[in-house]
Design a protein around this motif. Structure first.
Motif, PDB file in Angstrom:
ATOM      1  N   THR A  15      12.330  -6.347  -1.508  1.00  0.00           N
ATOM      2  CA  THR A  15      11.597  -5.957  -0.312  1.00  0.00           C
ATOM      3  C   THR A  15      12.516  -5.197   0.642  1.00  0.00           C
ATOM      4  O   THR A  15      13.740  -5.342   0.593  1.00  0.00           O
ATOM      5  CB  THR A  15      11.037  -7.187   0.432  1.00  0.00           C
ATOM      6  N   SER A  17      12.285  -3.341   4.881  1.00  0.00           N
ATOM      7  CA  SER A  17      11.492  -3.060   6.074  1.00  0.00           C
ATOM      8  C   SER A  17      11.170  -1.580   6.132  1.00  0.00           C
ATOM      9  O   SER A  17      12.050  -0.741   5.915  1.00  0.00           O
ATOM     10  CB  SER A  17      12.262  -3.458   7.330  1.00  0.00           C
ATOM     11  N   CYS A  18       9.922  -1.256   6.440  1.00  0.00           N
ATOM     12  CA  CYS A  18       9.500   0.128   6.582  1.00  0.00           C
ATOM     13  C   CYS A  18      10.245   0.758   7.756  1.00  0.00           C
ATOM     14  O   CYS A  18      10.400   0.139   8.810  1.00  0.00           O
ATOM     15  CB  CYS A  18       8.000   0.184   6.819  1.00  0.00           C
ATOM     16  N   GLU A  23       6.546  -3.487   9.156  1.00  0.00           N
ATOM     17  CA  GLU A  23       6.074  -4.290   8.035  1.00  0.00           C
ATOM     18  C   GLU A  23       7.112  -4.319   6.925  1.00  0.00           C
ATOM     19  O   GLU A  23       7.993  -3.459   6.854  1.00  0.00           O
ATOM     20  CB  GLU A  23       4.750  -3.766   7.496  1.00  0.00           C
ATOM     21  N   VAL A  25       7.877  -4.002   2.971  1.00  0.00           N
ATOM     22  CA  VAL A  25       7.321  -3.301   1.813  1.00  0.00           C
ATOM     23  C   VAL A  25       7.888  -3.918   0.541  1.00  0.00           C
ATOM     24  O   VAL A  25       9.103  -4.125   0.442  1.00  0.00           O
ATOM     25  CB  VAL A  25       7.709  -1.801   1.869  1.00  0.00           C
ATOM     26  N   LEU A  27       9.078  -3.393  -3.012  1.00  0.00           N
ATOM     27  CA  LEU A  27       9.553  -2.249  -3.777  1.00  0.00           C
ATOM     28  C   LEU A  27       9.247  -2.442  -5.254  1.00  0.00           C
ATOM     29  O   LEU A  27       9.215  -3.578  -5.742  1.00  0.00           O
ATOM     30  CB  LEU A  27      11.060  -2.085  -3.571  1.00  0.00           C
ATOM     31  N   GLU A  38       6.703   6.291  -0.595  1.00  0.00           N
ATOM     32  CA  GLU A  38       5.905   6.728   0.542  1.00  0.00           C
ATOM     33  C   GLU A  38       5.284   5.514   1.213  1.00  0.00           C
ATOM     34  O   GLU A  38       4.714   4.651   0.555  1.00  0.00           O
ATOM     35  CB  GLU A  38       4.822   7.693   0.091  1.00  0.00           C
ATOM     36  N   CYS A  39       5.434   5.429   2.512  1.00  0.00           N
ATOM     37  CA  CYS A  39       4.845   4.349   3.299  1.00  0.00           C
ATOM     38  C   CYS A  39       4.400   4.958   4.628  1.00  0.00           C
ATOM     39  O   CYS A  39       5.149   5.743   5.226  1.00  0.00           O
ATOM     40  CB  CYS A  39       5.875   3.242   3.525  1.00  0.00           C
ATOM     41  N   HIS A  40       3.210   4.630   5.078  1.00  0.00           N
ATOM     42  CA  HIS A  40       2.619   5.201   6.292  1.00  0.00           C
ATOM     43  C   HIS A  40       2.547   6.732   6.210  1.00  0.00           C
ATOM     44  O   HIS A  40       2.687   7.422   7.208  1.00  0.00           O
ATOM     45  CB  HIS A  40       3.405   4.781   7.547  1.00  0.00           C
ATOM     46  N   GLN A  44      10.217   7.970   2.321  1.00  0.00           N
ATOM     47  CA  GLN A  44      11.378   7.216   2.771  1.00  0.00           C
ATOM     48  C   GLN A  44      12.336   7.005   1.609  1.00  0.00           C
ATOM     49  O   GLN A  44      11.908   6.753   0.490  1.00  0.00           O
ATOM     50  CB  GLN A  44      10.921   5.865   3.349  1.00  0.00           C
TER      51      GLN A  44
END
Length: 58
Positions: A15, A17-18, A23, A25, A27, A38-40, A44
């Motif tokens: 895991t 942090s975004c 939140e 994430v 992995l 990709e997040c939001h 990244q």
């Protein structure tokens, strides 16, 4: 953790942090440092230092 026929097992979940939102994430199992996720709606880069996974905006 999961149970099958009376036997319990566990596995490590990676895991981070975004870098954009507040939140955690999960992995993918095959993630490597330097990989992109990709997040939001933002790409990244995955990093791994001092025993911890992190995400940073690209």
């Amino acid at each position: 953790m999961s149970e099958h026929a009376g036997t319990w097992s566990s596995s490590v979940v990676k895991t981070a942090s975004c870098a954009v939102g507040d939140e955690v994430v999960m992995l993918p199992d095959d993630v490597k440092p330097g990989g992109l996720i990709e997040c939001h709606g933002i790409k990244q880069r995955v990093t791994y230092e001092f025993g911890a996974w992190a995400l940073e905006k690209v």
